[in-house]
Write an enzyme that holds these catalytic residues in place. Structure first.
Site, mmCIF file in Angstrom:
data_model
loop_
_atom_site.group_PDB
_atom_site.id
_atom_site.type_symbol
_atom_site.label_atom_id
_atom_site.label_comp_id
_atom_site.label_asym_id
_atom_site.label_seq_id
_atom_site.Cartn_x
_atom_site.Cartn_y
_atom_site.Cartn_z
ATOM 1 N N HIS A 56 42.985 -8.060 58.345
ATOM 2 C CA HIS A 56 42.008 -8.196 57.259
ATOM 3 C C HIS A 56 40.628 -7.835 57.774
ATOM 4 O O HIS A 56 40.221 -8.274 58.849
ATOM 5 C CB HIS A 56 41.997 -9.625 56.723
ATOM 6 C CG HIS A 56 40.898 -9.883 55.736
ATOM 7 N ND1 HIS A 56 39.864 -10.772 55.974
ATOM 8 C CD2 HIS A 56 40.658 -9.350 54.516
ATOM 9 C CE1 HIS A 56 39.051 -10.781 54.940
ATOM 10 N NE2 HIS A 56 39.511 -9.939 54.036
ATOM 11 N N SER A 57 39.922 -7.019 57.010
ATOM 12 C CA SER A 57 38.544 -6.637 57.347
ATOM 13 C C SER A 57 38.491 -6.012 58.740
ATOM 14 O O SER A 57 39.230 -5.075 59.025
ATOM 15 C CB SER A 57 37.631 -7.864 57.225
ATOM 16 O OG SER A 57 36.282 -7.510 57.394
#
Length: 1150
Positions: A309-310
């Site tokens: 994520h990210s």
């Protein structure tokens, strides 16, 4: 090189004037004596009427030379010259005839009087000219319009449903410092769902979740919980899935102590190093019988599926270039809202370099001609972007088109994914219920425990990703029916009326005949000049082979009758011959695997999704095939199964592509001025598509209006449904019950590299796809206009980081003008007055030059800039992936206005910053005055003696103490603290110096005090604009201290990066004004500041960290100027910390 002081000392007159200590030349003493002797009456008259300092102006050259009548120290005491009087050399203008004529002297006097009057009028730092005020108000107005538009216009609706879970985490304590040096900072956990997972033994397929910037290891719980629940309730009871190698997923997650990865490259590399060792440890767990509960006949795992994520997605890609990467231990990477294309901010040199190394490695790997030379041949990378609701990372940065070919990965937006159909913010993409369901089913479809890699081969994995994450209408979507085998036998009577001779099929209800009915549509032969495509739309779910539902669609081929073979050996059979003697047998393939789900569109629906608490809506089923794909079949069979009438519609037809596809060649300028209108005829296919190739930029937003769709008394089967889509990246948005739509896209975006492979002409531009009821027989008009105000909001996400760099262009030009005036006149004008002068010439010329530079870069070919690319025989060798790194990040001439727009906004921002700083210094000065209250009966002479140094807070430290402080601070920088911490300290010290200078300048008015205050104030403004570049690294360092990680940053202990700032700030605390520079060396300051302005505008956004070092160079030059008072010599450096003993007794000077 000659130097000139801003003031001089003289015996005699004592006036209530406070001036800082400055170094004076004896030539100025001689000149001032002559002025005082020649006009004593005039001088005495001025002193008697005005208690402010008086000035005598001597003009002998084209440079205005201001001379102070008295040069006094900080306590108002007149200093006497300590050097013999020398004769002032003649002005160069005196060598020319008429230079000293009465006419020339009168002109000089008039100019000097005008300048003096003007300076007295604008002497207050709060003063601002009409031009500067208009420019500032205009800039702030544009900025507010951009912000207001970004939060109120062109907003995607929020459609995520909440997810629920019962998490538990088992910490793997055995993964300690024996495995990795970073085990004392980071931790590894195994997720377990309470009530589902029985123990902490590993028995399935390993999946590693990597949190993002400042993310928590607990963010794995929505996806891991759904995976555990889905397997427990569905998959473990599915014998077919179990036989195909599907097992449970063991989700591992990492506690990074919420490390701030986006701001620090070393942290990024540390996490990648740790995770490579973690994967090695995870794989070893499956070899330990005490921990593993896998079936003994299964191969040991050799790879791990990675979900990031990210910034966790960037860490995942970084792992593959690290020295400790275990070959083939990663073959599948799924990232969510990860900025692949470029770093979110460029404040740290290591993060910029890390991105360059990572992206260059991936591009180089996929540019190899042979698979054996590509270390990433087995790796698939899918990037999922949240879309317009993600205000943390621009979704344009999630693109991987510049990194991997479409055979190994792609970028898709959540609004494209079937049954999701909504944008998501940066955090919602983790917990969005409908999205996590799709992700878990995708991962389960990827795994195969019968292989050591635990996943299917690369080509099959890509097929799975396209099946679950794409709409099915993309050109890369693969159809299943042409590759499948016939499963169903259909028998119909030869004399039945089930064959539809021509036209299409329209059913307004199902089950009207009271039994199973088959309707056959003949498939035109391949190569037909008119018919090109088959489409079918229904609001009923299509049955798979063998299901007993409501509707089934088959592609059938006639089976030749053969004696002795009454059956065909197919699994399923429909005998609809009704006892007829003459029948036709058809072998059919079920179309359910190729069904495209579309959001339901009725007059009551508002969004393509439904929210918590709303009734679930059944999506539409849609089939779309080119006729060439159906060349092996003769009929399309639509089988109705209900025995009673039920609601439901079916529309099936063969349409001519020339009637269903329209391309409008319209330029952006014409579109902006007049809009675009398209009228669709009353007789048209069910699906109509309009492509506008010029709509590619993500900086523009549009409004679309649909009108004219009427059905009369019959009523429409469904409301108009619209889909806007880009061919690459895969971004689709659906609009149900479409009447009006706000259109925005993530296409060609500023600062994003070009695609790895060139796009064909047919793939460019935005397309609009319309599903309308063909039974209405009414025209429909589509009108598209540019939303100018909505487009302003698109600048916010793409150009937020510009405020870390572009304002330095304005500040550098303002400071440059201040020094040029000071070196010429001896007057250091205020920031606002210099801004006014810059707005009259230098800033407009600079912005015009930058605009022309952008235009020239637009007309140049990208291939001409690819000389840096050294990979031979590379498919990407002619691409310059860094061609969008400079200026405004776009080469579209349509957006040339961005440079002056950003410039005028930055003028407004700098003006506001200037007044905020003025307000802060005045407030702090007032607070200090209250804390150091002096009685009103103190004599005026005593007040002058106390001056600004009367308060103990202003008493300067000794030179030795300053030297020790500086040495200790530099020692700490070289060993423990990063230089960014020392820079923050320098900013605070400079703030206190500015506060003291403001207090002195307001209490004891003099030109010298005003000069010094304006000077330190402008230096403070410059330092404050550089401060945001240094703060992120400082935040990372403080965070590491909080988690007891004391390993120093090797990249942030360069003493030379901070020493000039410390020297200059310490010098300014003594009240020493920088001396003016004459001769050729006066251009050095101008050139340095001009260079900062150019670099800040051209490369400041992409390489913001270099701005600190460029400003550091200017500060170094200013420190040299301070060290040389009368002549150029290295001995002057010692004067930085030397002071007159008498001065130290009197207290600190301004």
């Amino acid at each position: 090189m000659r130097r000139r002081s801003s003031g001089s000392s003289e015996d005699g007159d004592v006036s209530p004037v406070e001036a800082p200590h400055v170094n004076s030349t004896s030539s100025n003493h001689s000149t001032l004596r002559q002025v005082l002797v020649q006009s004593p009456t005039k001088l005495e008259h001025r002193l008697s009427t005005d208690q402010r300092p008086s000035f005598s102006i001597s003009r002998r050259s084209s440079s205005i030379n201001w001379k102070a009548s008295d040069a006094r120290n900080g306590n108002g005491v007149v200093e006497k010259p300590s050097s013999p009087v020398r004769t002032t050399p003649p002005s160069p203008l005196s060598l020319f005839p008429g230079a000293n004529s009465p006419r020339a002297r009168e002109m000089d006097k008039a100019q000097e009087t005008m300048f003096a009057n003007r300076h007295q009028r604008l002497r207050s730092p709060w003063g601002i000219s009409i031009l500067a005020l208009v420019a500032a108000v205009t800039g702030i107005g544009f900025l507010l319009a951009v912000i207001h538009s970004s939060v109120t216009r062109q907003l995607d609706p929020k459609g995520c449903r909440m997810s629920y879970m019962r998490p538990s985490y088992a910490k793997l304590d055995d993964f300690d410092t024996e495995h990795t040096r970073l085990a004392s900072k980071y931790s590894l956990y195994l997720y377990r769902e309470q009530g589902v997972d029985r123990d902490t033994k590993v028995r399935g397929v390993p999946v590693l979740f990597i949190p993002g910037n400042a993310g928590s290891y607990k963010q794995v719980r929505p996806i891991a919980s759904e995976a555990a629940t889905y397997y427990n309730q569905v998959l473990q009871h599915d014998a077919r899935a179990f036989g195909a190698g599907v097992r449970s997923l063991d989700f591992f997650t990492v506690d990074f102590n919420e490390d701030i990865t986006a701001f620090h490259g070393q942290t990024l590399l540390d996490q990648a190093e740790y995770l490579n060792e973690a994967i090695r440890y995870i794989l070893s767990l499956y070899l330990d019988p005490r921990i593993s509960a896998r079936q003994p006949d299964l191969p040991d795992p050799t790879s791990v599926i990675v979900v990031g994520h990210s910034m966790g997605g960037i860490v995942a890609r970084t792992m593959l270039i690290m020295p400790n990467y275990q070959t083939n231990s990663i073959n599948t990477i799924i990232t969510m809202s990860a900025p692949h294309a470029r770093p979110p901010v460029s404040f740290d040199s290591q993060i910029v370099q890390a991105y360059k190394d990572i992206n260059d490695y991936w591009r180089h790997a996929y540019s190899q001609q042979w698979a054996n030379n590509n270390p990433l041949w087995h790796v698939t990378l899918v990037s999922i972007a949240g879309g317009g609701l993600d205000t943390v990372v621009p979704s344009d940065y999630a693109s991987v088109e510049s990194l991997v070919p479409d055979t190994h990965g792609f970028t898709v937006f959540t609004s494209t994914i079937p049954n999701v159909w909504t944008s998501m913010d940066h955090q919602a993409i983790l917990w969005c219920d409908q999205f996590r369901k799709v992700i878990t089913r995708t991962i389960f479809d990827l795994v195969d425990v019968n292989r050591a890699t635990q996943t299917k081969p690369r080509a099959e994995r890509m097929r799975v990703f396209k099946k679950w994450l794409l709409t099915g209408m993309e050109t890369v979507a693969e159809k299943t029916v042409p590759r499948s085998e016939a499963t169903t036998s259909l028998i119909v009577a030869d004399n039945s009326n089930s064959i539809i001779a021509q036209g299409g099929l329209v059913l307004r209800e199902l089950g009207t005949t009271g039994g199973i009915r088959a309707q056959l549509l003949p498939i035109p032969p391949p190569g037909s000049p008119d018919v090109k495509r088959f489409t079918l739309l229904t609001d009923v779910k299509l049955d798979k082979a063998g299901e007993n539902g409501k509707l089934e669609v088959l592609f059938c081929s006639v089976v030749p009758s053969q004696p002795g073979q009454p059956g065909t050996g197919l699994t399923y059979q429909y005998d609809l011959s009704e006892g007829a003697t003459s029948t036709t047998r058809l072998a059919c393939r079920n179309t359910a695997p190729d069904v495209i789900t579309l959001p339901a569109s009725t007059r009551s629906t508002r969004y393509p999704f439904y929210l918590d608490g709303e009734r679930e809506t059944q999506p539409y089923s849609y089939l779309e095939y080119e006729v060439d794909e159906l060349s092996e079949h003769q009929f399309v069979a639509v089988i109705e199964k209900p025995t009673n009438r039920i609601p439901g519609f079916v529309i099936a037809e063969f349409s001519d592509r020339s009637q269903s596809h329209h391309t409008r060649q319209i330029g952006l300028r014409r579109l902006l001025a007049f809009g675009m209108k398209v009228r669709l005829p009353s007789v048209r296919p069910m699906v109509t598509e309009i492509k506008v190739p010029s709509l590619q930029s993500s900086l523009l937003a549009y409004n679309l209006r649909i009108s004219g769709q009427e059905c009369g008394e019959k009523g429409e089967l469904f409301a108009p449904l619209m889909r806007q889509y880009l061919a690459e990246p895969y971004e689709s948005k659906y609009f149900v019950n479409a009447r009006e739509a706000t259109v925005s896209l993530h296409g060609v975006s500023p600062y994003v590299p070009p695609p790895l492979t060139g796009r064909s002409a047919g793939e460019d531009g935005l397309s609009f796809q319309f599903w309308t009821d063909p039974t209405c027989n009414s025209t429909m008009q589509v009108e598209l206009t540019v939303d100018a105000m909505g487009s302003l909001g698109k600048l916010y996400m793409r150009y937020r980081t510009v405020f870390a760099a572009f304002p330095l262009l304005v500040v550098a030009l303002v400071l440059r003008k201040q020094f040029r005036v000071y070196d010429t006149t001896g007057v250091f004008i205020s920031f606002t007055e210099s801004l006014d002068l810059c707005l009259r010439q230098s800033i407009p010329l600079m912005l015009a030059s930058l605009t022309l530079l952008t235009l020239s870069a637009t007309s140049s070919t990208p291939a001409g800039n690819a000389s840096f690319w050294h990979w031979k025989k590379s498919a990407s060798s002619m691409l310059d992936f860094y061609q969008n790194d400079f200026l405004t990040g776009t080469q579209d001439p349509m957006f040339l206005f961005l440079t002056p727009l950003i410039g005028i906004i930055c003028v407004g921002v700098c003006t506001v910053m200037n007044y905020i700083t003025l307000l802060l210094t005045h407030v702090l000065s007032g607070i200090f005055s209250l804390l150091t209250f002096r009685p009103g009966w103190v004599r005026n002479d005593d007040r002058k003696k106390q001056g600004a140094g009367g308060a103990s807070g202003f008493v300067p430290s000794s030179p030795r103490r300053r030297m020790v402080t500086t040495a200790v601070l530099l020692l700490l920088v070289s060993t423990i603290i990063p230089y960014q911490f020392a820079y923050l300290v320098a900013c605070l010290v400079q703030l206190t110096t500015t506060v003291r200078a403001q207090r002195i300048a307001s209490e004891l008015r003099s030109m010298a005090n005003s000069n010094f205050y304006n000077y330190v104030h402008s230096i403070l403004i410059l330092m404050l604009w550089v401060l945001p570049i240094n703060l992120p690294t400082l935040v990372v360092w403080i965070h590491n201290l909080a988690v007891h990680w004391l390993t120093p940053f090797s990249s942030h202990h360069n003493v030379l990066s901070i020493m000039p700032f410390i020297v200059l700030v310490e010098t300014l605390t003594t009240g020493k004004m920088v001396p003016p520079v004459t001769g050729r060396f006066k251009h050095v300051t101008s050139i340095l500041l001009f260079g900062i302005a150019i670099y800040a505008a051209v490369y400041g956004v992409s390489y913001a960290y270099t701005l600190h070092h460029l400003v550091n160079l200017v500060v170094f030059w200013l420190a040299i100027l301070h060290s040389t008072a009368d002549s150029w010599s290295f001995s002057g450096l010692s004067r930085l910390y030397e002071g007159d003993a008498e001065d130290r007794k009197r207290g600190k000077e301004p």
